[in-house]
Design a protein around this motif. Structure first.
Motif, short mmCIF file in Angstrom:
data_model
loop_
_atom_site.label_atom_id
_atom_site.label_comp_id
_atom_site.label_asym_id
_atom_site.label_seq_id
_atom_site.Cartn_x
_atom_site.Cartn_y
_atom_site.Cartn_z
N LYS A 248 0.84 -1.20 0.00
CA LYS A 248 0.00 0.00 0.00
C LYS A 248 0.87 1.25 0.00
O LYS A 248 1.99 1.24 0.50
CB LYS A 248 -0.91 0.02 1.23
N TYR B 216 4.97 0.28 4.28
CA TYR B 216 4.23 0.93 3.21
C TYR B 216 5.20 1.66 2.29
O TYR B 216 6.25 2.10 2.72
CB TYR B 216 3.24 1.96 3.78
N ASP C 45 -3.14 5.08 -1.32
CA ASP C 45 -4.12 4.37 -0.50
C ASP C 45 -4.53 5.15 0.75
O ASP C 45 -5.59 4.88 1.32
CB ASP C 45 -3.57 3.00 -0.11
N VAL D 56 -10.28 7.96 -0.62
CA VAL D 56 -8.95 7.82 0.00
C VAL D 56 -9.01 8.33 1.44
O VAL D 56 -9.39 9.47 1.68
CB VAL D 56 -7.89 8.62 -0.79
N LEU E 222 -6.43 1.12 6.19
CA LEU E 222 -6.02 0.43 4.97
C LEU E 222 -6.60 -0.98 4.88
O LEU E 222 -6.57 -1.59 3.80
CB LEU E 222 -4.50 0.40 4.85
#
Length: 120
Positions: free
Chosen positions: A2, A25, A46, A75, A118
């Motif tokens: 992500k 990430y 993300d 988002v 997420l």
């Protein structure tokens, strides 16, 4: 992996956040609201970690524009700011924020919030 966009005009804050997210990430960085919106238009992310107080366009306006754009409306946006009064959190939520954390950010709390948002 992500992707998280870190938006802050303070280099120390950027370094701390990127170090915390490293290995978990992919991170992108913008040092202004305008740059953040350009990055969001160029490639999807993300989640956005957003400072509220920045020169030029503040984080509240950035968040409103993210929510107004069909490509970025979903988002998650988390405000990370030294403004920690209840009315500041309310202003962030009114702008469309998914969360609001006061600086200095507690790393475990930030990571838990990012992971929860997420996981959706």
């Amino acid at each position: 992996m992500k992707t998280v966009l870190v938006v802050d005009d303070t280099p120390d804050s950027i370094m701390v956040l990127c170090a915390l997210l490293k290995g978990r990430y992919d991170t992108r960085v913008a040092i202004s609201g305008e740059a953040a919106l350009r990055l969001l238009g160029a490639a999807p992310v993300d989640l956005v970690l957003l400072d509220a107080v920045m020169p030029g366009m503040d984080g509240y306006e950035v968040c409103r524009r993210i929510r107004a754009n069909p490509a970025t409306v979903a988002v998650p946006v988390v405000f990370l700011t030294a403004q920690s009064a209840p009315e500041d959190a309310a202003r962030a939520v009114a702008a469309g924020a998914s969360g609001h954390l006061a600086k200095p950010v507690e790393p475990a709390l930030l990571l838990a919030m990012v992971e929860r948002l997420l996981a959706r």
